[in-house]
Design an enzyme around this catalytic site. Structure first.
Site, short mmCIF file in Angstrom:
data_model
loop_
_atom_site.label_atom_id
_atom_site.label_comp_id
_atom_site.label_asym_id
_atom_site.label_seq_id
_atom_site.Cartn_x
_atom_site.Cartn_y
_atom_site.Cartn_z
N GLU A 49 58.91 12.07 4.22
CA GLU A 49 60.19 12.17 4.85
C GLU A 49 61.26 12.83 4.09
OE1 GLU A 49 60.71 8.28 6.53
OE2 GLU A 49 58.84 7.76 5.21
N ASP B 38 60.53 1.25 12.87
CA ASP B 38 60.27 1.94 11.72
C ASP B 38 61.27 1.36 10.42
OD1 ASP B 38 59.12 3.65 9.77
OD2 ASP B 38 59.18 5.14 11.00
C1 BGC Z 1 57.86 6.17 8.21
C2 BGC Z 1 56.62 5.54 8.83
C3 BGC Z 1 56.03 4.55 7.85
C4 BGC Z 1 56.91 3.43 7.59
C5 BGC Z 1 56.50 2.41 6.50
C6 BGC Z 1 58.75 5.05 7.55
O1 BGC Z 1 59.70 5.50 6.97
O2 BGC Z 1 58.50 6.70 9.29
O3 BGC Z 1 55.73 6.40 9.12
O4 BGC Z 1 54.82 3.68 8.27
O5 BGC Z 1 57.87 4.13 6.94
O6 BGC Z 1 56.26 2.92 5.13
C1 BGC Z 2 59.19 4.72 3.37
C2 BGC Z 2 58.63 3.69 2.50
C3 BGC Z 2 58.80 4.13 1.25
C4 BGC Z 2 60.46 3.90 1.21
C5 BGC Z 2 61.03 4.04 -0.28
C6 BGC Z 2 60.65 4.47 3.48
O1 BGC Z 2 61.50 5.43 4.16
O2 BGC Z 2 58.59 4.77 4.68
O3 BGC Z 2 57.18 4.07 2.52
O4 BGC Z 2 58.36 3.04 0.39
O5 BGC Z 2 61.20 4.57 2.03
O6 BGC Z 2 62.62 3.76 -0.13
#
Ligand code: BGC
Ligand code: BGC
Length: 666
Positions: free
Chosen positions: A533, A337
């Protein structure tokens, strides 16, 4: 004759001249029942692994392709191999750098678009995808390897301007309809192929244990069987035959225990027995692997088995290499991830031999990919990472790429590439919206409200695409956007005007237009603000409840409720949450979760147009408490999982006991 799978013996006829030893290595790397760990697992690791029933290989290994792959891998330099396993973000790499560094896959995170234009057209996406794809095919490698670009298409191709956005998984869980989810998978795959991409980071198979988690809505249900059923349907829909014009790779995520963290803390610690890890959180992986899912994404969370800490999943060799690859015979790609490797003890964001040795094949290192490559090359040269491990990773990446047919036909050749019409699936989304709403209360048959009635609509959320779409919509958190970012679809207000007639619908966001006698009914639309998140967590010991997080909602219902005009409350939320106070102030109460871009379809349900009735049933228990603990104990439930009223089956709810703890939870 050789050992293959879990002790299964297969005969392989040698059509090509290749040393038997080399082929044996290839096939063993593909999927071996034997644990290739000369040092042996520790007693705890062995216990964790033993809890998992072995799964037979799908039998999709093609010996002829494996031989081709082995030859390609043999001819690659170390730098070329490390480039294949590295996954940068489009914001941090150019097509020319993809060529120069032999990059195997790229991604865009939530809220990343071509040229950082959130209104980029499908042609802009497809053009950029084509540039990246061509760059990968113009390296100086002996055999050029096609590139794959992945995206978080988690409820439709939600980053893309003009794409129909489907309800989030919590709502799809309430439909309990795998055929619907399959069709959403097919539609989403076409939406992704329209942009020239080939990989969707979905489905989330989290079996969410606590609604404090800001990502609760990404899970289908608290019932592992439903998660397995619906997650598998989405995989089938996304992947199709893998080679069709409307097919993309799916990603079962987040392995493992993402939904089980203590108090629902994002990226937190999941404490279970070895057996519960399998039975609660592992179930969806058996079924999606059986459905041939080609990639699995590792979870940010950590796991503690009966008090024994295994630490962050990204460093958990027993569960990744031991269980997923060997015991479950997963022969596709394991992907890390976003920057997650930095959380493994001893690791940095661009350097983590422990995660490589744990069995991860593709590294999502969005920004620091260049130093990741340099550090990993050094790791192999200096013996911290065995070349065999790198070869296993590259072999899996190539295997998946062969399965997609990309070696024979570039992704841009797909018939949906660059087609804006492939982004729209309005009727399907409307069906999903109607089937996912759950009627929690309907006293005195307040609903349905027959067309022609005079309706007052209150609450700003009634006319807000961002509120109804939630996180992972246009941007990562679903914030910093407005209705102008959603060129297709309906808010519920638009839908109500369509169904009841514009002259019959008055909109007053703050409720100030309320006057008894002027209206036949009030519809109040309240919502959580969009979140994804981290930001969406309601952290223990804070009590959790809609009116605790959004006190204005209670004031709004007080303004328009209990004054002789029937009040219907519609809630948009990414979770089931304490709302007894709000339910008591309402004559009817509907939980629509996060319906996406077609919330207007709720108006048809409210009016019972074409005989529509509520069929949605809760996929998570609805709490009676503001201090929920993990696992939805019966004493904390207002409505059990599976609850949901309908017009056909009426029931008086009456006054419910309010038991809000308004201070800190014990
Ligand atoms: C998330 C994933 C996601 C990835 C790519 C991560 O922070 O936990 O679910 O697929 O970012 O954006
Ligand atoms: C997420 C991404 C997002 C990024 C932004 C990551 O944790 O998964 O999808 O673009 O954070 O900083």
């Amino acid at each position: 004759m050789m050992q293959f799978g879990n002790g299964r013996v297969v005969l392989v006829k040698f059509k090509y001249v290749l040393a038997a030893g080399a082929l044996a290595t290839v096939l063993a790397g593909a999927a071996s029942g034997k644990i290739a760990n000369p040092a042996g697992w520790s007693a705890d690791e062995a216990k964790a692994i033993a809890a998992w029933p072995a799964r037979k290989a799908t039998g999709k290994i093609d010996p002829a392709i494996e031989i081709r792959i082995a030859k390609i891998v043999k001819g690659m330099t170390l730098e070329q191999k490390i480039g294949q396993i590295t996954q940068p973000s489009i914001l941090s790499i150019t097509p020319d750098q993809v060529r120069k560094h032999y990059i195997g896959t790229i991604l865009n995170g939530g809220g990343a678009w071509p040229a950082m234009n959130k209104h980029a057209s499908v042609k802009d996406w497809a053009n950029l995808a084509d540039q990246f794809a061509k760059a990968a095919m113009s390296t100086d490698m002996k055999v050029k390897i096609p590139l794959i670009w992945g995206i978080d298409a988690v409820h439709g191709n939600n980053n893309v301007h003009g794409a129909t956005i489907f309800p989030h998984n919590i709502g799809l869980g309430a439909t309990r309809d795998p055929n619907l989810v399959y069709r959403i998978g097919r539609a989403t795959a076409k939406q992704v192929r329209a942009t020239g991409l080939g990989w969707a980071f979905a489905p989330t198979l989290a079996v969410v244990q606590n609604q404090r988690w800001g990502r609760a809505y990404e899970g289908y249900s608290s019932d592992p069987a439903q998660v397995a059923l619906l997650g598998t349907a989405l995989v089938r829909g996304l992947q199709g035959t893998l080679k069709g014009d409307g097919d993309v790779l799916a990603s079962a995520k987040h392995y493992l225990g993402d939904g089980g963290t203590l108090n629902g803390v994002d990226q937190g610690e999941t404490r279970t027995s070895a057996r519960d890890l399998v039975n609660v959180h592992g179930r969806g992986y058996y079924s999606t692997l059986d459905a041939n899912v080609q990639t699995v994404m590792i979870s940010y969370s950590s796991w503690t088995m009966d008090g024994v800490p295994f630490g962050k999943m990204h460093g958990n060799r027993a569960l990744i290499d031991g269980v997923l690859k060997r015991k479950l015979n997963f022969d596709g790609i394991v992907v890390s991830d976003w920057n997650a490797i930095e959380q493994v003890p001893g690791c940095k964001v661009d350097h983590c031999p422990a995660a490589i040795n744990a069995g991860i094949d593709v590294f999502m290192v969005p920004e620091k990919w260049e130093s990741f490559i340099a550090n990993t090359v050094a790791d192999v040269k200096e013996g911290r990472v065995p070349m065999a491990r790198i070869d296993d990773a590259v072999t899996r990446i190539l295997r998946v790429k062969f399965r997609t047919g990309l070696f024979d036909r570039p992704i841009s050749a797909g018939r949906f590439t660059g087609q804006a019409s492939a982004l729209e699936n309005r009727a399907l989304a409307q069906e999903a919206v109607r089937k996912s709403a759950v009627l929690l209360k309907n006293d005195k048959a307040t609903l349905p409200l027959k067309p022609g009635k005079r309706v007052l609509v209150v609450g700003a959320a009634a006319d807000s695409f961002p509120m109804q779409a939630g996180g992972w919509s246009v941007t990562w958190q679903g914030d910093e956007i407005n209705n102008g970012d959603f060129p297709t679809g309906e808010t519920v207000l638009t839908g109500l005007r369509r169904v009841y007639g514009a002259g019959n619908v008055t909109f007053s966001a703050d409720g100030s237009a309320f006057a008894p006698g002027k209206f036949d009914a009030v519809i109040a639309v309240i919502a959580e603000s969009p979140h994804a998140e981290m930001k969406g967590d309601v952290r223990w010991p804070a009590p959790i409840g809609q009116s605790l997080q959004y006190p204005a909602d209670l004031a709004l219902l007080d303004k328009v409720g209990g004054k002789g005009v029937p009040l219907v409350t519609l809630l948009y939320s990414g979770r089931t949450t304490y709302t007894t106070d709000l339910i008591n102030r309402s004559d009817a109460f509907v939980a629509a979760f996060l319906p996406g871009s077609e919330a207007g379809a709720l108006a048809d349900l409210f009016a019972a147009t074409r005989g529509y009735d509520f069929t949605g049933r809760l996929s998570f228990a609805w709490p009676s408490t503001t201090c929920p603990t993990n696992g939805y104990p019966a004493a904390e439930q207002l409505f059990a999982r599976g609850f949901g009223l309908s017009y056909a089956k009426a029931r008086q709810t009456g006054h419910l006991v309010e038991s809000a703890n308004l201070t800190a939870c014990p």
